[in-house]
Design an enzyme around this catalytic site. Structure first.
Site, PDB file in Angstrom:
ATOM      1  N   LYS A  43      41.496 -22.255   7.100  1.00  0.00           N
ATOM      2  CA  LYS A  43      41.483 -23.444   6.093  1.00  0.00           C
ATOM      3  C   LYS A  43      41.897 -23.129   4.722  1.00  0.00           C
ATOM      4  O   LYS A  43      42.181 -23.897   3.892  1.00  0.00           O
ATOM      5  CB  LYS A  43      40.160 -23.681   5.865  1.00  0.00           C
ATOM      6  N   GLU A  49      39.031 -30.884  21.678  1.00  0.00           N
ATOM      7  CA  GLU A  49      37.707 -31.426  21.013  1.00  0.00           C
ATOM      8  C   GLU A  49      36.414 -30.950  21.974  1.00  0.00           C
ATOM      9  O   GLU A  49      36.785 -30.602  22.943  1.00  0.00           O
ATOM     10  CB  GLU A  49      37.818 -32.852  21.143  1.00  0.00           C
ATOM     11  N   GLY A  82      31.878 -34.405  21.675  1.00  0.00           N
ATOM     12  CA  GLY A  82      32.363 -35.494  20.619  1.00  0.00           C
ATOM     13  C   GLY A  82      33.564 -35.448  20.741  1.00  0.00           C
ATOM     14  O   GLY A  82      34.567 -34.952  19.999  1.00  0.00           O
ATOM     15  N   ASP A  93      35.844 -38.013  20.124  1.00  0.00           N
ATOM     16  CA  ASP A  93      36.380 -39.525  19.558  1.00  0.00           C
ATOM     17  C   ASP A  93      37.610 -39.328  19.414  1.00  0.00           C
ATOM     18  O   ASP A  93      38.526 -40.382  19.220  1.00  0.00           O
ATOM     19  CB  ASP A  93      35.586 -39.428  17.793  1.00  0.00           C
ATOM     20  N   SER A 142      41.352 -20.423  15.651  1.00  0.00           N
ATOM     21  CA  SER A 142      40.852 -21.005  14.594  1.00  0.00           C
ATOM     22  C   SER A 142      39.914 -20.599  13.314  1.00  0.00           C
ATOM     23  O   SER A 142      40.252 -20.634  11.957  1.00  0.00           O
ATOM     24  CB  SER A 142      40.624 -22.589  14.399  1.00  0.00           C
TER      25      SER A 142
END
Ligand code: PLP
Length: 322
Positions: free
Chosen positions: A55, A206, A210, A212, A307
């Site tokens: 990040k 994912e 979840g 989506d 990640s």
């Protein structure tokens, strides 16, 4: 004509901006992992990145493009996780004041880490207040610029630099696999591929609880869900970003899923075989490769972004110790 939020040039420009700031994390291989899958796997361990996750790439790329006026007034974000720490460190490196809004009951370790990078942590009551409103109050009072965790072109482009490095370091890929929360990482990496390895495909993974993003790509519109119950806490977002979704759609990106038990198996594999401490979300890509969810990958060169690794040790031990 489509106007996508980011282009390959934005990712390439981000890479120049981040040079000397982010670690160029290594690429690791494992004969055991290759034997398990029949593919040639190239792991990019972003748990070894500064702040313990990718990040910082997006956060720094965003704040570095502030105008002098924005720099004077500071940056604000809402996050109790890796993005908050990334904003805090990026702001500190650029001499900008940062405010991170997080619930009063956020883990003490996360709060301390965020403060340790120089951010002011602003607590709120998660049962009585809306974090968006708390953030908006900071914006009104201080003129600070909000930088959200995924749905921002500069954040997306910054995250894509992980893929640019991986393509360079691996000497070419057929497939690139990343975890998906709000899709900042996946959209940036898919855009990186579109310029640096145009024949390669990007696949996002994912948590199964979840999915989506998978539903959104199937239906052709952003699907919103309730906060999913999963150990992959950095991928508990409820919907893809509105800047993210058209990029994934345009580039024909696929999304598949992994279950919590598959994530735990992958954490055990990386801990014991590759000596890498990964948080559950960090294992999404690898878990999908090991489970067969990516489809037939035999003979392919597959890049996998690991990640992040921010998980407190007691939780790590209880997850991998069972
Ligand atoms: C934020 C995060 C993700 C998800 O990234 P998005 O850009 O929201 O899709 C995955 N893994 C880790 C470790 C993260 O911190």
């Amino acid at each position: 004509m489509t106007t996508l939020a980011i282009s390959f040039d934005d990712v390439a420009a981000a890479q120049r901006r981040l040079a000397g700031i982010v670690h160029r994390t290594p690429v690791m291989t494992s004969r055991t992992a290759d034997a398990k899958t029949g593919a040639q796997l190239f792991f990019k361990p972003e748990n070894l990145q500064r702040i313990g996750a990718f990040k910082l790439r997006g956060a720094y790329n965003a704040i570095a493009q502030f105008t002098p006026e924005q720099r004077r007034r500071g940056v604000v974000t809402f996050s109790s996780g890796n993005h908050g720490q990334a904003i805090a460190l990026a702001a500190q490196l650029l001499g900008v004041k940062s405010t991170v809004v997080m619930p009063h009951d956020a883990a003490a370790m996360k709060r301390a880490a965020t403060q340790g990078y120089g951010a002011e942590v602003l607590g709120y009551d998660r049962y009585a207040e809306d974090p968006e409103q708390v953030l908006q109050r900071v914006v009104e009072q201080t003129g600070a610029t909000p930088v959200p965790p995924f749905d921002h072109p500069h954040v997306m482009a910054g995250q894509g630099t992980a893929a640019l490095e991986l393509i360079e370091q691996s000497g070419g890929l057929d497939l690139l696999v990343t975890p998906v929360g709000g899709g900042g990482l996946l959209s940036g990496c898919a855009t990186a591929l579109s310029g640096a390895a145009p024949l390669a495909k990007a696949i996002g993974v994912e948590p199964e609880a979840g999915n989506d993003g998978q539903q959104s790509l199937e239906r052709g519109e952003i699907v919103r869900i309730e906060t999913p119950k999963t150990i992959a806490d950095a991928a508990q977002s409820r919907n893809l970003g509105r800047h993210v979704f058209p990029v994934l759609q345009h580039l024909g990106t696929r999304i598949v899923t992994a279950t919590d038990p598959q994530l735990i198996d992958a954490m055990k594999f990386f801990g014991s075989r590759m000596k890498l401490v990964l948080e559950p979300t960090g294992c999404l890509g690898a878990a999908a490769a090991f489970s067969g969810a990516l489809g037939d990958i035999r003979g392919l060169r597959v890049g996998i972004v690991l990640s992040g690794g921010n998980v407190d040790l007691a939780r790590y031990a209880s997850l991998v110790g069972g």
